[in-house]
Scaffold this motif. Sequence first.
Motif, PDB file in Angstrom:
ATOM      1  N   THR A 251      11.283   1.188   5.806  1.00  0.00           N
ATOM      2  CA  THR A 251      10.843   2.577   5.877  1.00  0.00           C
ATOM      3  C   THR A 251      10.337   2.888   7.284  1.00  0.00           C
ATOM      4  O   THR A 251       9.549   2.132   7.844  1.00  0.00           O
TER       5      THR A 251
ATOM      6  N   ASN B 174      -7.357   0.143   1.339  1.00  0.00           N
ATOM      7  CA  ASN B 174      -6.576   0.586   2.499  1.00  0.00           C
ATOM      8  C   ASN B 174      -7.270   1.724   3.248  1.00  0.00           C
ATOM      9  O   ASN B 174      -7.736   2.683   2.640  1.00  0.00           O
TER      10      ASN B 174
ATOM     11  N   SER C  66      -3.844   4.780   1.413  1.00  0.00           N
ATOM     12  CA  SER C  66      -5.004   5.047   2.254  1.00  0.00           C
ATOM     13  C   SER C  66      -6.118   5.750   1.461  1.00  0.00           C
ATOM     14  O   SER C  66      -5.882   6.770   0.814  1.00  0.00           O
TER      15      SER C  66
ATOM     16  N   SER D  47       4.490  -5.317   8.395  1.00  0.00           N
ATOM     17  CA  SER D  47       5.227  -4.054   8.175  1.00  0.00           C
ATOM     18  C   SER D  47       6.087  -3.685   9.376  1.00  0.00           C
ATOM     19  O   SER D  47       5.808  -2.741  10.124  1.00  0.00           O
TER      20      SER D  47
ATOM     21  N   TRP E 207       8.148   5.442   9.290  1.00  0.00           N
ATOM     22  CA  TRP E 207       7.204   6.549   9.147  1.00  0.00           C
ATOM     23  C   TRP E 207       7.390   7.595  10.233  1.00  0.00           C
ATOM     24  O   TRP E 207       7.058   8.756  10.051  1.00  0.00           O
TER      25      TRP E 207
ATOM     26  N   ALA F 142       7.382  -1.918  -0.433  1.00  0.00           N
ATOM     27  CA  ALA F 142       6.831  -0.597  -0.739  1.00  0.00           C
ATOM     28  C   ALA F 142       7.919   0.303  -1.332  1.00  0.00           C
ATOM     29  O   ALA F 142       8.059   0.390  -2.558  1.00  0.00           O
ATOM     30  N   ARG F 143       8.714   0.929  -0.497  1.00  0.00           N
ATOM     31  CA  ARG F 143       9.647   1.961  -0.961  1.00  0.00           C
ATOM     32  C   ARG F 143      10.592   1.495  -2.061  1.00  0.00           C
ATOM     33  O   ARG F 143      10.775   2.228  -3.049  1.00  0.00           O
TER      34      ARG F 143
ATOM     35  N   GLY G  54      11.282  -3.407   4.882  1.00  0.00           N
ATOM     36  CA  GLY G  54      12.702  -3.660   4.690  1.00  0.00           C
ATOM     37  C   GLY G  54      13.051  -4.831   3.791  1.00  0.00           C
ATOM     38  O   GLY G  54      14.198  -5.285   3.786  1.00  0.00           O
TER      39      GLY G  54
ATOM     40  N   HIS H 173      -4.933  -0.169   8.326  1.00  0.00           N
ATOM     41  CA  HIS H 173      -3.596   0.038   8.882  1.00  0.00           C
ATOM     42  C   HIS H 173      -3.616   0.657  10.281  1.00  0.00           C
ATOM     43  O   HIS H 173      -4.485   1.434  10.627  1.00  0.00           O
TER      44      HIS H 173
ATOM     45  N   LYS I  72      -2.841  -4.278   9.224  1.00  0.00           N
ATOM     46  CA  LYS I  72      -1.559  -3.886   8.633  1.00  0.00           C
ATOM     47  C   LYS I  72      -0.866  -2.806   9.458  1.00  0.00           C
ATOM     48  O   LYS I  72      -1.457  -1.782   9.779  1.00  0.00           O
TER      49      LYS I  72
ATOM     50  N   SER J  24       0.825  -1.215   0.000  1.00  0.00           N
ATOM     51  CA  SER J  24       0.000   0.000   0.000  1.00  0.00           C
ATOM     52  C   SER J  24       0.854   1.258   0.000  1.00  0.00           C
ATOM     53  O   SER J  24       1.669   1.448   0.894  1.00  0.00           O
ATOM     54  N   MET J  25       0.633   2.140  -0.960  1.00  0.00           N
ATOM     55  CA  MET J  25       1.396   3.373  -0.939  1.00  0.00           C
ATOM     56  C   MET J  25       0.627   4.645  -1.214  1.00  0.00           C
ATOM     57  O   MET J  25       0.706   5.581  -0.445  1.00  0.00           O
TER      58      MET J  25
HETATM   59  C1  LIG Z   1       5.471   6.381  -0.185  1.00  0.00           C
HETATM   60  C2  LIG Z   1       4.821   5.453   0.793  1.00  0.00           C
HETATM   61  C3  LIG Z   1       3.468   5.620   1.079  1.00  0.00           C
HETATM   62  C4  LIG Z   1       2.827   4.765   1.969  1.00  0.00           C
HETATM   63  N1  LIG Z   1       1.494   4.900   2.206  1.00  0.00           N
HETATM   64  C5  LIG Z   1       0.849   3.963   2.958  1.00  0.00           C
HETATM   65  C6  LIG Z   1      -0.572   3.990   3.118  1.00  0.00           C
HETATM   66  O1  LIG Z   1      -1.242   4.878   2.617  1.00  0.00           O
HETATM   67  N2  LIG Z   1      -1.170   3.022   3.848  1.00  0.00           N
HETATM   68  C7  LIG Z   1      -0.429   2.034   4.451  1.00  0.00           C
HETATM   69  O2  LIG Z   1      -0.999   1.132   5.091  1.00  0.00           O
HETATM   70  N3  LIG Z   1       0.912   2.004   4.344  1.00  0.00           N
HETATM   71  C8  LIG Z   1       1.562   2.923   3.599  1.00  0.00           C
HETATM   72  N4  LIG Z   1       2.916   2.864   3.466  1.00  0.00           N
HETATM   73  C9  LIG Z   1       3.653   1.852   4.210  1.00  0.00           C
HETATM   74  C10 LIG Z   1       4.001   0.640   3.381  1.00  0.00           C
HETATM   75  O3  LIG Z   1       2.840  -0.017   2.959  1.00  0.00           O
HETATM   76  C11 LIG Z   1       4.892  -0.330   4.168  1.00  0.00           C
HETATM   77  O4  LIG Z   1       4.150  -0.854   5.241  1.00  0.00           O
HETATM   78  C12 LIG Z   1       6.159   0.299   4.730  1.00  0.00           C
HETATM   79  O5  LIG Z   1       6.643   1.296   3.851  1.00  0.00           O
HETATM   80  C13 LIG Z   1       7.259  -0.716   4.952  1.00  0.00           C
HETATM   81  O6  LIG Z   1       7.684  -1.285   3.749  1.00  0.00           O
HETATM   82  P1  LIG Z   1       9.053  -0.873   2.993  1.00  0.00           P
HETATM   83  O7  LIG Z   1      10.176  -0.970   4.025  1.00  0.00           O
HETATM   84  O8  LIG Z   1       9.200  -1.856   1.894  1.00  0.00           O
HETATM   85  O9  LIG Z   1       8.878   0.523   2.507  1.00  0.00           O
HETATM   86  C14 LIG Z   1       3.551   3.729   2.578  1.00  0.00           C
HETATM   87  C15 LIG Z   1       4.905   3.589   2.297  1.00  0.00           C
HETATM   88  C16 LIG Z   1       5.555   4.432   1.410  1.00  0.00           C
HETATM   89  C17 LIG Z   1       7.011   4.252   1.139  1.00  0.00           C
END
Ligand SMILES: Cc1cc2nc3c(=O)[nH]c(=O)nc-3n(C[C@H](O)[C@H](O)[C@H](O)COP(=O)(O)O)c2cc1C
Lengths: 348, 348, 348, 348
Positions: free
Chosen positions: C221, C125, C97, C216, C223, C289-290, C268, C154, C191, C67-68
């Motif tokens: 990443t 989401n 979201s 997650s 937050w 995600a990232r 990660g 989430h 989540k 989810s991004m």
């Molecule tokens: C740009 C970006 C936007 C994100 N937006 C959401 C979101 O709207 N809803 C959500 O549940 N997680 C969101 N996430 C979190 C990711 O879904 C994920 O749980 C988190 O980044 C860890 O994964 P990663 O280390 O691969 O980035 C977002 C992550 C990124 C990088």
Amino acid sequence: MSSEISRRKDEHIALASSDAVAFRERTTLLEQVTLIHESLPELALEEIDLATELLGKTLRAPIVIASMTGGTERAGSINRELAAIAESRGYAIGLGSQRAMMRDPSMAPTYRVRDVAPNALLLGNLGVVQARDLATADIVRLIEDVGADALCVHMNPAQEVVQPGGDRDFRGGLETFARLAGELKIPVVAKETGCGVSARVATKLRDVGVKTVDVSGAGGTSWVAVETLRAQGAAKALGESFWDWGIPTAVSVAWVARSGLAPIATGGIKSGLDVARAIALGARAAGIARPVLQALQAGGRAGAEAFLDRVEAELRTAMLLCGAGTLDELRNAPRVIGPELASWLGTM
Amino acid sequence: MSSEISRRKDEHIALASSDAVAFRERTTLLEQVTLIHESLPELALEEIDLATELLGKTLRAPIVIASMTGGTERAGSINRELAAIAESRGYAIGLGSQRAMMRDPSMAPTYRVRDVAPNALLLGNLGVVQARDLATADIVRLIEDVGADALCVHMNPAQEVVQPGGDRDFRGGLETFARLAGELKIPVVAKETGCGVSARVATKLRDVGVKTVDVSGAGGTSWVAVETLRAQGAAKALGESFWDWGIPTAVSVAWVARSGLAPIATGGIKSGLDVARAIALGARAAGIARPVLQALQAGGRAGAEAFLDRVEAELRTAMLLCGAGTLDELRNAPRVIGPELASWLGTM
Amino acid sequence: MSSEISRRKDEHIALASSDAVAFRERTTLLEQVTLIHESLPELALEEIDLATELLGKTLRAPIVIASMTGGTERAGSINRELAAIAESRGYAIGLGSQRAMMRDPSMAPTYRVRDVAPNALLLGNLGVVQARDLATADIVRLIEDVGADALCVHMNPAQEVVQPGGDRDFRGGLETFARLAGELKIPVVAKETGCGVSARVATKLRDVGVKTVDVSGAGGTSWVAVETLRAQGAAKALGESFWDWGIPTAVSVAWVARSGLAPIATGGIKSGLDVARAIALGARAAGIARPVLQALQAGGRAGAEAFLDRVEAELRTAMLLCGAGTLDELRNAPRVIGPELASWLGTM
Amino acid sequence: MSSEISRRKDEHIALASSDAVAFRERTTLLEQVTLIHESLPELALEEIDLATELLGKTLRAPIVIASMTGGTERAGSINRELAAIAESRGYAIGLGSQRAMMRDPSMAPTYRVRDVAPNALLLGNLGVVQARDLATADIVRLIEDVGADALCVHMNPAQEVVQPGGDRDFRGGLETFARLAGELKIPVVAKETGCGVSARVATKLRDVGVKTVDVSGAGGTSWVAVETLRAQGAAKALGESFWDWGIPTAVSVAWVARSGLAPIATGGIKSGLDVARAIALGARAAGIARPVLQALQAGGRAGAEAFLDRVEAELRTAMLLCGAGTLDELRNAPRVIGPELASWLGTM
Ligand SMILES: Cc1cc2nc3c(=O)[nH]c(=O)nc-3n(C[C@H](O)[C@H](O)[C@H](O)COP(=O)(O)O)c2cc1C
Ligand SMILES: Cc1cc2nc3c(=O)[nH]c(=O)nc-3n(C[C@H](O)[C@H](O)[C@H](O)COP(=O)(O)O)c2cc1C
Ligand SMILES: Cc1cc2nc3c(=O)[nH]c(=O)nc-3n(C[C@H](O)[C@H](O)[C@H](O)COP(=O)(O)O)c2cc1C
Ligand SMILES: Cc1cc2nc3c(=O)[nH]c(=O)nc-3n(C[C@H](O)[C@H](O)[C@H](O)COP(=O)(O)O)c2cc1C
């Protein structure tokens, strides 16, 4: 003795007392013994008693100036200075290997220190390989010549084997200990010179009647290093590989104590905190060789005494802060053992 | 063989013998085996016996010059030099993969070393994927052509899978071992090439009749690295990720020994201390590939022999200082296992 | 939507996809999972089956593009590109979201991807705090608008609490999960967003009927980091202190699996080896995600696909080299767990 | 008081509040307590209750501004500023050792803070060696003069013994606690000053009626360091060796709690996360000395309050993210203990 041999011997002492001959990576593991602070010691500093029984005498403090030298004029004066220090401070003092005086009786005077140290616990010294090849009566003569209270019989196979021309045949060692323990009137100390005594060796020694072991473990002076620095070619390469060979002092002290023998903790003792940790692990006393010699060379008798003052002050302070008024109390003081030492002690 | 193919093959050897193909982070974990010093070895150095039984022959010392080359003129002369060394020193010698001579019989002479090594334990070599696709009779011909005493059948899926054009189908491997163990008159050695043999694989091999395993574990030469350095693009990226893939040599030796098989400890053996540690973990002998080749390339036969002299001297010294007069005693010598190796060995 | 808000939202994405928002010291601890090499895989590479069941659909490979985004023009085009990739490669795809489209229906189109991804597993989401304050019917409308197969709800209290103006009241979360699990026709995924799900939370979720958890976890990443970089003064200081707060992904996967729930391993994941390790710990699939967003931004759709090709190739290679032909076999493959991960897993 | 003595005292404060007097290697080990994230806290931030009972009063937050100063004009104004802060924020406030006012009653005003802190929990302070040598009636007078709610009796043998002219006789300490616990109307707090309280000492204190212990453990301010920086020659050398002596704060808190006493976690508390970890280990409150003084000196009252705001915000956030609405819940929150702390806690 030719001045040539004498010069070489003095060079040997110079080398063996330099920092270049320290272990490189391996430590004593004494740094993995943390003594636990006691906020209510219920002691006065001056009341703390450092006295220990060792080999039939009482030391004022649990310190042995470990076996080092003899056989040259310089060595003779070192022995006399160290012996006078031991006498005045209530320590034990070890002589260097008496092999030289056995081969050349003219060297005997460089080992004689009884005039300056009439009461100090005095330890004679001989290699186990030499002792094996001598009649007991000859050994008795060596002991009596210097008036030793006990005889350190040193085991140093690692040094010998990397030394070009060193001993290569170590058979009969245990039998020699059995013979000397049975036939000598004074106690025998089984002594390493920097590689430590294993639990297996401690048990064997105990079973033939030895009661005291100078562990001289890894972490201080490496005699493989001394020989490596003097060697060339293949011998030098071999020495490099075994530079750090040996059982850490802390481990060997604990193993020897567990075997029911009295350990002297020698090898890498640099401070009174080290002495305290070694005693907590079961040592009866701690031996110091190279650091005392360095202090003597750098600052004369006053320098050596200042170093030993510091060691005693630290030991006394550590005991106070553990609430231990005597060495026996220190042996029972709570402590935390670090993981590397714990893993050695779990073994064997 | 075209001089083009020959040039490429020689380049391959040059690459595989350079330090660029070593593992990066992962080590053999042999450095986590500390042998325990014995102050009273009760041995003479010259009495120490390095002899070991391996695959029906007696080696004077437990050293295998591991499978490396064949198939070019340069390779042929390397094979002959190494085989002569093995003959004169009582080692085993492995040939490189005989796939090349199978495809092109004109290459067979580069594998033939029996004239310079009439008695040495000689190991043929073939990949398990090739062996799977050959009739037993064809394999017998390869063995007989070189006069091998045993056949190493190597398993190298990690290398193959990162190699563009490498094998991708590894089915039928175990069945191949079963067939060869049953049908060949000489013993089969299951051999890795740098990723180690797991306990699970050892058990499977044992159950189909294999008795000896060359573990060739992680920590020495990485064949994934060799292929990575030759690859481009996606294959290169994949190779980078698996550069350090594999079971450390120390772990694999212990696992294979526990399975009741005889391990040859290959992979990252650099010194006699490494050999001693591997034997303490249960190895019957230790294999060395790249370091021997490097010594040969740098200093010719004399260079290789000087390196091997050093390995033997260290092994002998380590045995003496453990009080082990034979390899069997070394296998039972006390040791301390470091935490990382212990955690691997706790796991199956 | 005003272009001002839109610009701010796009800046947010730019920030959240930069390396500045990574965890600093804390890692996923996936690097402490060592898979064990299998020399005889008895598999052909092409035979390896990456398929996994997730939330009622079959993925060709166990990969979730996590989810991004959504809510700006740029976000809409990212969603469509990622969805098309998921469709063509058989992955799951998560939307960002849907709060934005709930507040402003004109944004809904930026979330609609079913035309380019008719079959992909599509995850809606919504934050649990928003969901708490909405009627189930309103949530159903959000789901149906985008045609989601499942809804990620989430939980991100760490982010909210360091964000000036973020949510401060987290009561009623569990009740919300209970309600949605009971009333929605599609499955609910609980989540996190970078701090991991504890064993305690997993048990609570299970007891109210949730079956799938996207952990997650910590190590990818952060937050909290994203909000810290946007904050000033006291909020910034608070964020600095909690930058690395959270349960490592490897730990959370193992805990959630032990609770009997199906974990998605997000947080990660950078490589196919990470995916393999997560699956070995019990994950049903891994979320990214990232890194996907970065690959898309750096190289467009081809860049993202090259990254995902690499992930798949590594996963497939790791499976081959473990002898695992399916994900279920990978879950049972032998592995060694490093000390830090082991100490977390010993704890609740 | 002569301005000379006054100047020296002020220099002492300046030194003791500088970073030069921190422990060097040894830490509090609080960093080895990892609190576990709770994704569903079921709490509102404002609902979180930091209140704690301590020594018969209720603190709004579990913070003690630890005993520091008195005896000079500057010290008096520090005391009044800190006391006013404690009053307004619902903390406890400790006075520095009242020995100075006992010897010179003209100094008493520098300790009197009740006019600015009528309700705050106010802790008097006296060394156990001084208390031993005073009649209970004299101590009562000291307490009543300042209107203290409880008396900290500090134990600092490590500092004394490295201080030239410091106390050397620590006999009668426990008896003093027994007497004061029996005869005073207000509670007695047994307080260290930077070396921690062992399990053994805690048990002894409990057995004579003490109920609260300020552990003041290792990892923050080292009073041995303060004395070392002021010493010369042998005393300086001794101080260097014991600079890091002491039981880490985390260890001491856990040990004291296990003994059934109420620990105040002082020594190296730098943040609200540290407070949270200490409470999780069983502390009733956390004490902060040097960091508060530094913030006051750097930024006046506003600076100190900003620092304390940050501590509270972090504590509150940590509690929220652990799902702990009260300190009692925090004491039962799941946590992971790192290996070094675990090894200390396994002991004794
Ligand atoms: C740009 C970006 C936007 C994100 N937006 C959401 C979101 O709207 N809803 C959500 O549940 N997680 C969101 N996430 C979190 C990711 O879904 C994920 O749980 C988190 O980044 C860890 O994964 P990663 O280390 O691969 O980035 C977002 C992550 C990124 C990088
Ligand atoms: C200069 C020097 C000479 C030594 N000579 C002897 C000796 O003759 N006999 C002996 O048993 N040990 C000898 N040793 C070894 C010491 O007694 C001791 O076991 C070893 O040096 C470890 O202690 P250290 O680390 O305090 O130096 C000598 C050591 C030194 C430094
Ligand atoms: C140049 C070179 C060629 C090799 N060729 C083969 C081979 O043909 N067959 C084989 O089974 N292993 C081969 N190996 C692998 C070695 O036998 C050995 O398993 C591996 O290199 C690990 O040992 P090392 O770390 O001592 O190099 C080769 C190794 C090298 C360095
Ligand atoms: C400037 C200063 C003066 C102190 N004076 C006293 C004192 O008079 N009595 C006492 O019990 N502790 C005293 N302490 C010790 C503190 O109360 C506390 O136990 C110790 O500093 C550890 O806490 P910290 O790491 O937060 O500084 C003093 C500490 C400082 C920094």
